[in-house]
Structure formats: C-alpha cells, structure tokens
Enzyme design. Structure first.
Site, mmCIF file in Angstrom:
data_model
loop_
_atom_site.group_PDB
_atom_site.id
_atom_site.type_symbol
_atom_site.label_atom_id
_atom_site.label_comp_id
_atom_site.label_asym_id
_atom_site.label_seq_id
_atom_site.Cartn_x
_atom_site.Cartn_y
_atom_site.Cartn_z
ATOM 1 N N HIS A 140 -7.098 -0.989 5.962
ATOM 2 C CA HIS A 140 -7.087 -1.868 7.135
ATOM 3 C C HIS A 140 -8.476 -1.983 7.786
ATOM 4 O O HIS A 140 -8.940 -3.077 8.095
ATOM 5 C CB HIS A 140 -6.106 -1.357 8.191
ATOM 6 C CG HIS A 140 -4.712 -1.162 7.677
ATOM 7 N ND1 HIS A 140 -4.135 -1.996 6.750
ATOM 8 C CD2 HIS A 140 -3.762 -0.227 7.962
ATOM 9 C CE1 HIS A 140 -2.898 -1.586 6.492
ATOM 10 N NE2 HIS A 140 -2.654 -0.512 7.210
ATOM 11 N N LYS A 195 0.837 -1.186 0.000
ATOM 12 C CA LYS A 195 0.000 0.000 0.000
ATOM 13 C C LYS A 195 0.879 1.246 0.000
ATOM 14 O O LYS A 195 2.042 1.141 0.389
ATOM 15 C CB LYS A 195 -0.951 -0.023 1.185
ATOM 16 C CG LYS A 195 -0.299 0.292 2.524
ATOM 17 C CD LYS A 195 -1.313 0.419 3.605
ATOM 18 C CE LYS A 195 -1.848 1.827 3.713
ATOM 19 N NZ LYS A 195 -1.521 2.500 4.972
HETATM 20 C C1 BG6 Z 1 0.131 1.540 8.109
HETATM 21 C C2 BG6 Z 1 -0.218 2.993 8.135
HETATM 22 O O1 BG6 Z 1 -0.432 0.908 6.998
HETATM 23 O O2 BG6 Z 1 -0.368 0.932 9.306
HETATM 24 C C3 BG6 Z 1 0.366 3.675 9.347
HETATM 25 O O3 BG6 Z 1 0.281 3.609 6.941
HETATM 26 C C4 BG6 Z 1 -0.056 2.945 10.610
HETATM 27 O O4 BG6 Z 1 -0.011 5.037 9.404
HETATM 28 C C5 BG6 Z 1 0.199 1.447 10.496
HETATM 29 O O5 BG6 Z 1 0.698 3.484 11.674
HETATM 30 C C6 BG6 Z 1 -0.405 0.703 11.657
HETATM 31 O O6 BG6 Z 1 0.022 -0.634 11.631
HETATM 32 P P1 BG6 Z 1 0.119 -1.488 12.978
HETATM 33 O O7 BG6 Z 1 0.454 -2.863 12.509
HETATM 34 O O8 BG6 Z 1 1.190 -0.858 13.796
HETATM 35 O O9 BG6 Z 1 -1.222 -1.382 13.617
#
Ligand code: BG6
Length: 486
Positions: free
Chosen positions: A240, A148
């Site tokens: 997500h 992404k």
């Molecule tokens: C990423 C985003 O895809 O996911 C970030 O671009 C975010 O902004 C991150 O901090 C969060 O991932 P995780 O696994 O730490 O919850």
C-alpha cells in the site's frame, strides 16, 4: 453532481473462497452496492465456490446476511436484495481435488466475460490456476483476480507470478492492492496531472520532504498468525505505501492507461535507494490497561515482529534526489488516518523580517477519514500592528464539495471489481512492479534480521516510538500529528 453509472457487460464471476471473510465483508457487499447503483446487468452471474457443503439457497442466505451486516441500512432495499440474490449461485468445490469442477463448468456460459476471484490464501493460488486449465475453464480472455499477500519475499512472488503466467496472460491478471481503489488515491493523479499549479513545483528544488502516514488504532488480534509472519513492512510498506509513494513520485504518464501508468510506477520503485539501518525505526506496542500487548495479541511472547515502522527513503533520479520520503505506519496508534503531506521549502528570504517568520507551504492529501485536500498558505494576520504572518488552510474537503453524493463514493473493492469486468488494469499491480517492490524490501528486512534488531516498545494510542520522531527531528523536520482532523 451525481455520477453517471454505465452498466458493465454481462459476466460470470466466480469467487473462490466465497464463504470467507473477505467475500462476506467486502466482495459481496460491494457487488450488491453496484447492483443497487444499476451497474450490474440482468445477465450477470455471481458464483460462490468453497469447500462448505451448501446449496444455492443456503449460500443465498449467507449473501443476505453479508448485506445485512456490511451494507449501510439506508441501502438495504428488500426488493433489490431479493432480485440481487437471484444472480447468486454456489458450487461446493475442492481446490486440490475433483469435487465441484464439473458443476462449476456447467454454470459458466460461453461468450460472456469470465472472471475468477482468488479470495483464498496464497497457498491455493497454484492449485486453483492449474485446475482451471485442466478443466478447460480459463477460456480466452478469462480474468483472474488475486489478493495480497502477493508473496512473502521476492522469491515467493516470482514463483507466484510464474504459476499465474503458466495459466493466464499478464493482461488478464489483476493483482489487487485495495489502496489503489480508494477515491483520494485516484484523485492524487488528477490533482497532479489535471492541474498546472502543482507539477512545476513537484520536485527536489521546491519540495523539502514528503511524509506518508498510514496509522491505525486497531491491533492485530484475530489475524495474529498471518501478521506475526509479515509485520508492518510486509503488510503495509511493500504494497500500500509503496503504491502511494509511486503515485506521488512518478513522472507524468503519457496517458491514463494501464501500462503507461505502471511503467512510470515501476521506474520509481527501481530508483529507490537501499534504506540504511539508521534511517529506520521499528516498534511493537506494549500492554496498556486492558489493551493486550502485541505479543499477547499474536500469542508469541518472544516475537520480534514490528507492528510499527518508520523509515526514510530516497529516490535517485533527476526529479527527487535531495528530497527524502518519510514513511510511517503502525497499529494501535493515536488515530486512524492515512495521508500524504508534501512539505514545500521555505521561501529563500523573508522580506518581512524576523517577526514575519518564514514558513513553507504544505499540501496534505487525506485518504481517510475525512477525505480531502488541504493547502496551507501563509497570509498576513488581519488587523493593525505590524506585519505578522500566519498559516491558514485552503481546504477542499470532499464531503463538503460533493455534498450528499459523498455517501455514494464507492468503496475501493466496488470500483476495482467493476474495473476487472471492464478489463481495465490501470489500478492493479503488474507482476514486475510487485517483484521490484520485494527486491527493495527484502534487503531491508534481511539487514535487521541479521543484526538482531529488536523493535522498540511503544504505548498503545501513542504516535509510536520516540525514535521515530527523532528520524525527522534530526533534520529539523516534524511529523504531522496523527489526528482525525485534517
Ligand atoms: C490490509 C492490511 O491490506 O490493509 C491490514 O493487511 C490493514 O493490516 C488494512 O489493516 C488497512 O486497510 P484500510 O483500507 O482500512 O486502510
């Protein structure tokens, strides 16, 4: 309860952007951990490709440093690191020019699984894909992994899909959403479809509402340029959170197989209603003491980008009409927590009178930290003196249930990369899914851009703007506290 590790077949994995942040923080440490677990066979070749003028040895040194910095100490076994780096190669390569492509071709073997990981900015996807074809490297069955952001809107996502489709078959395109590789996200499907207990209640008749929270304490410093163009809606909700919503809301697929699961997710996205302006709150964190404000972090004093968003979504289908889905995500919030709460309706009538109260059950699925699942049930407060009811949690914390093996739960990237090698697309997004998600997101963004909607300020380490709480309170509902504990 040790899990069985089945080695994958020998492979050649090329990491474009092999010297970059993602490669060093996630991809290489993940591959090392899989190697340590015995999943990567002796015949595997991992080839870093990037612009930097490095030789194999200098790159291997970089790989050692990545392991040192990003793998827990107890897993840094010197002999294992030494044999792991023997699998590592490097090619200096120009994605837009001629340098390095012949050398890369020379390192790739016939009859071995071949995968290309595009760990580069989306601006280079097309160049890389086209060069691979031009140099005849995309042999039948070669896989491509893309990170992404997959587009900035529907139009750009379509263009990306079109470029990839010219060079690769959809069955060989692996669009990563690392949330799908998280242990509890997969568990969500098992909880729903591996038990008979929940599924009969999993609908608008019994579920009052569903809350999905992804809160972070970090700000956006260091990624300001990207983030200020994206904002929370594009960075988190379109991908997500949309994936979490799909897994929570989808119909049971006929089997746990890539297209069966993705067909069901797609139906959910397509059934989402447009979000009305009154059902959405955007926020931006302010300065607090030494903690810089969002605008300072992104170095844009006039920025109108949101670092927080809360919204209410409706899914128009038989199962969910009448049950709202509340989504909330933001940076610089009170705690780092990702969870889904399924809030069931209260019993229609309390036979225990007023004193007894009437609370509904809640199933909380915690993705991080302290992964686990909790079901709140109502019981009688022990002791004499009437029938007082209290809520207690039936707690299934994975750390306790799995004991020491908890430490062996692979990171999302480890699992996803191994799935690429195994040729399993179940936990990856299909092109039409990504486009449908943008088709829902674009008008929401366009509406606030047209109306000149400004994000509301919120204090760092708070729960976000007050109005986000009101989104729930108006209907007599409450967000769960943003807190570490489950
Ligand atoms: C990423 C985003 O895809 O996911 C970030 O671009 C975010 O902004 C991150 O901090 C969060 O991932 P995780 O696994 O730490 O919850």
């Amino acid at each position: 309860m040790a899990s069985r590790v089945i080695p994958v077949d020998p492979f050649d994995l090329v990491i474009f952007g092999g010297t970059g942040d993602l490669a060093c923080r996630k991809i290489i440490p993940g591959l090392y951990r899989r190697y340590l677990a015995g999943q990567i066979p002796p015949g595997a070749r991992i080839i870093g490709a990037a612009r930097a003028d490095l030789g194999h040895d200098a790159y291997r040194e970089m790989v050692r440093a990545a392991i040192r910095d990003h793998v827990s100490e107890n897993k840094q076994i010197p002999e294992t690191v030494a044999t792991f780096v023997e699998h590592i190669h490097y090619v200096q390569l120009d994605a837009r020019g001629v340098t390095g492509w012949k050398e890369l071709g020379g390192l790739l073997r016939k009859g071995v699984i071949r995968a290309f990981y595009f760990s580069v900015g989306p601006g280079l996807f097309a160049d890389l894909a086209e060069r691979l074809v031009q140099h005849g490297l995309n042999s039948a069955g070669a896989r491509v992994v893309v990170e992404k952001p997959f587009g900035h809107d529907l139009q750009s996502a379509r263009e990306l899909n079109a470029v990839l489709a010219r060079c690769f078959d959809e069955h060989h395109i692996y669009r990563i959403d690392h949330y799908l590789g998280k242990e509890t996200v997969q568990n969500l499907m098992v909880v729903r479809f591996g038990n008979t207990l929940f599924e009969p209640l999993w609908n608008a008749r019994y579920v009052d509402h569903i809350q999905i929270t992804v809160a972070e304490t970090v700000g956006v410093a260091g990624r300001g340029e990207y983030y200020d163009r994206a904002g929370a809606m594009r960075d988190m909700v379109q991908n997500h959170m949309m994936q979490l919503l799909c897994l929570i809301a989808m119909e049971p697929p006929s089997m746990f197989a890539a297209d069966a699961v993705r067909d069901e997710k797609l139906k959910v996205i397509r059934a989402l209603d447009p979000v009305s302006a009154g059902d959405l709150v955007r926020g931006q964190y302010t300065r607090k003491g030494d903690i810089p404000s969002y605008r300072e972090d992104v170095d844009n004093p006039d920025s109108l980008t949101e670092s927080f968003i809360a919204l209410k979504a409706h899914i128009s289908n038989w199962r969910w009409t009448g049950t709202p889905f509340y989504l909330r995500t933001g940076k610089r919030l009170k705690a780092r927590v990702s969870e889904i709460a399924v809030v069931f309706k209260k019993p229609p009538h309390s036979i225990f009178g007023r004193q007894g109260g009437r609370s509904g059950n809640m199933l909380v699925i915690r993705l991080q930290p302290n992964e686990g699942i909790v079901l709140n049930v109502t019981i009688k407060e022990p002791g004499p003196g009437g029938m007082r009811l209290i809520e207690v949690p039936l707690d299934m914390s994975f750390a306790e249930t799995l004991g020491e093996d908890r430490a062996d739960i692979p990171d999302a990237y480890e699992r996803l990369i191994m799935d690429v090698i195994r040729g399993n697309q179940t936990l990856f997004m299909r092109g039409d899914e990504v486009e449908a998600a943008w088709a829902w997101t674009d008008p929401v963004i366009a509406a606030w851009e047209e109306s000149g909607n400004e994000p509301l300020p919120y204090e760092p380490f708070s729960s976000g703007p007050e109005d986000a709480l009101m989104l729930m309170h108006r209907k007599g509902r409450r967000w769960r506290e943003i807190a570490d504990e489950l």
